[in-house]
Design an enzyme around this catalytic site. Sequence first.
Site, PDB file in Angstrom:
ATOM      1  N   GLY A  34      37.812  72.183   0.835  1.00  0.00           N
ATOM      2  CA  GLY A  34      36.683  71.335   1.223  1.00  0.00           C
ATOM      3  C   GLY A  34      36.654  71.027   2.701  1.00  0.00           C
ATOM      4  CG  HIS A  78      43.588  67.312   9.545  1.00  0.00           C
ATOM      5  ND1 HIS A  78      44.740  67.633  10.198  1.00  0.00           N
ATOM      6  CD2 HIS A  78      43.916  66.379   8.635  1.00  0.00           C
ATOM      7  CE1 HIS A  78      45.733  66.921   9.682  1.00  0.00           C
ATOM      8  NE2 HIS A  78      45.253  66.165   8.735  1.00  0.00           N
TER       9      HIS A  78
END
Length: 590
Positions: A34, A78
Amino acid sequence: RQPIVAVLGHVDSGKTSLLDNIRGTGVQGREAGGITQHIGASFLPDDVIKKRCGNLYDKMGRAGSRIPGVLVIDTPGHEVFRNLRVRGGSAADIAILVVDVNRGFQQQTNESFNILKDRKVPFVVALNKVDQISGWRKTGTMSVIRSIAEQDASIRADLDQKIYDVIGTLSVLGYQSEAFYRVKDFTKEIAIVPISARTGTGVSEILAMLVGLTQQYLLKKLAQEEKPTRGLVLEVNDEAGMGPTANIILIDGSMGKSDTILVAKRDDIIVTRPKAIMLPKPLDEMRDPRDKFKSVSSVQAAAGIKIASPDLDGVLPGSTVYVAKSASEIEPLRRAIESEMRSVFVETESDGIIVKCDTIGSLEAITEMLRRQQIPIARADIGPVNKRDVIEAKAVKKNDRHLGVVLAFNVKVLPDAQTESEMYHVQIFGDRVIYRLLDSYTDWVEKDTMHEEDATFGELTPIAKFTFLRGLVFRNKDPAVFGIRVDVGTLRQKVHFMSERGKRIGQIHQLQEDKKTVGSAQEGSEVACSTHGAVVGRNIREEDVFYTLPYSHEARQLLKRFTHRLSPEELGILDHVVKVQREIDPAYGY
């Protein structure tokens, strides 16, 4: 040109879901874990934005200064993607910083913010997931202002508190901000737009904000007079009927089929011309198109394009592409690319881990994170894990078992490398999601450090003696399968064994007890054993006695560090093995 917009933020904050809502596509569900792993690009034409924004478009815009649309770079969120985000940030004219309304600023949000601050990229905050605020009531409007007005007073107060939490965080970081409907001066305050990427609430407002800020403050930057042409290679593929192709973000300038382009391979700079230039149809995400590309003779920045040329095979994803408008520009641009490549790849003489990745972007991201954690790198490169990588890691492991490993991001492990790693117990960590890859390595180091002696001893060939039982031959060769009794120690799969006189026979392939495969067999066990290298009646016979055969470096460790872990019987067998092996190789076990 149209502005380039970067979408940044914490993992799972909803960056790709926001773009999916705008485009009406479903890229998010097909990403590994995802999480967007590589920079993607989408072009949103002016008429689509205008239709989505409605009256807000004219209120936010400036007459006579329309932009031709927006090119969106969906940048991974991230914190380990720092280099990709820097690349996205530096290419971007304006950005959307996505923040989870219920979690506020997180570590990766701060990382994204610092990149935008360092690169002086203006941005708006998308305060996402307002529909997940406890008690939020679904309304029939897509306007977040009207939707907020229809909520209970307690819900409006809760949202206001969450907005003020973000305002407070940005204030500490040195920025003034406010909910977009309370901003008095967009040159001095960052706009915070509450949205729900899932339902689409507030998406029209954030698009209108982007258009308005671009038209008000970025027109000079978007002007293209005399800007050199540069772009970024997203990925390279070999496509049926087209041959090698490259997906590129064209950041500045223009590219035509008659232009000379310079791109990087691993050990070379390619100078070529595009055989074809193709544009995806509007609203199509380049890596996940729902319709075919259209061919064009030239293209102006900013654009996400596909080019085809037989010379593109082996070009490095994540590298810069330049266009030389004259022959005199080729050499300076070649030197610029060579300098960039030298800064990306790592090769040192010191002990450190081996890193193998699929693209320059992921390689930069992983090496940057390892350096921040002060984990030394012996070599960082792109391509599959090969035997050389494992051999180098094996050499490092002799000095530091925690550095003698290979990290493999989104690449294959070649068969000879896998065999070598199993033989010498060299750890290969592989994953398609970077943060999981790094977490698995650091978790292993932590656990292994706590039980290092047990882990090291457990990797060594166990000391064992076993006997070929009479009347229990099930297969003579390829592989030989026969019954054995374990007389001393523990016998394990995948270990080599020798005759009583020290002759290497072969390798234990598999052990079975009661027709079930077992990983090991204890002293006194009678099991079926399949072996590679043994032929019944030729180099092995019924009632022969065999001994497990450690590698020389394993025998050295057993003698120096682990005699206390062996029983008297196992010590006697080890002494016998070392004695007969030294008659063959005097250096065995030293």
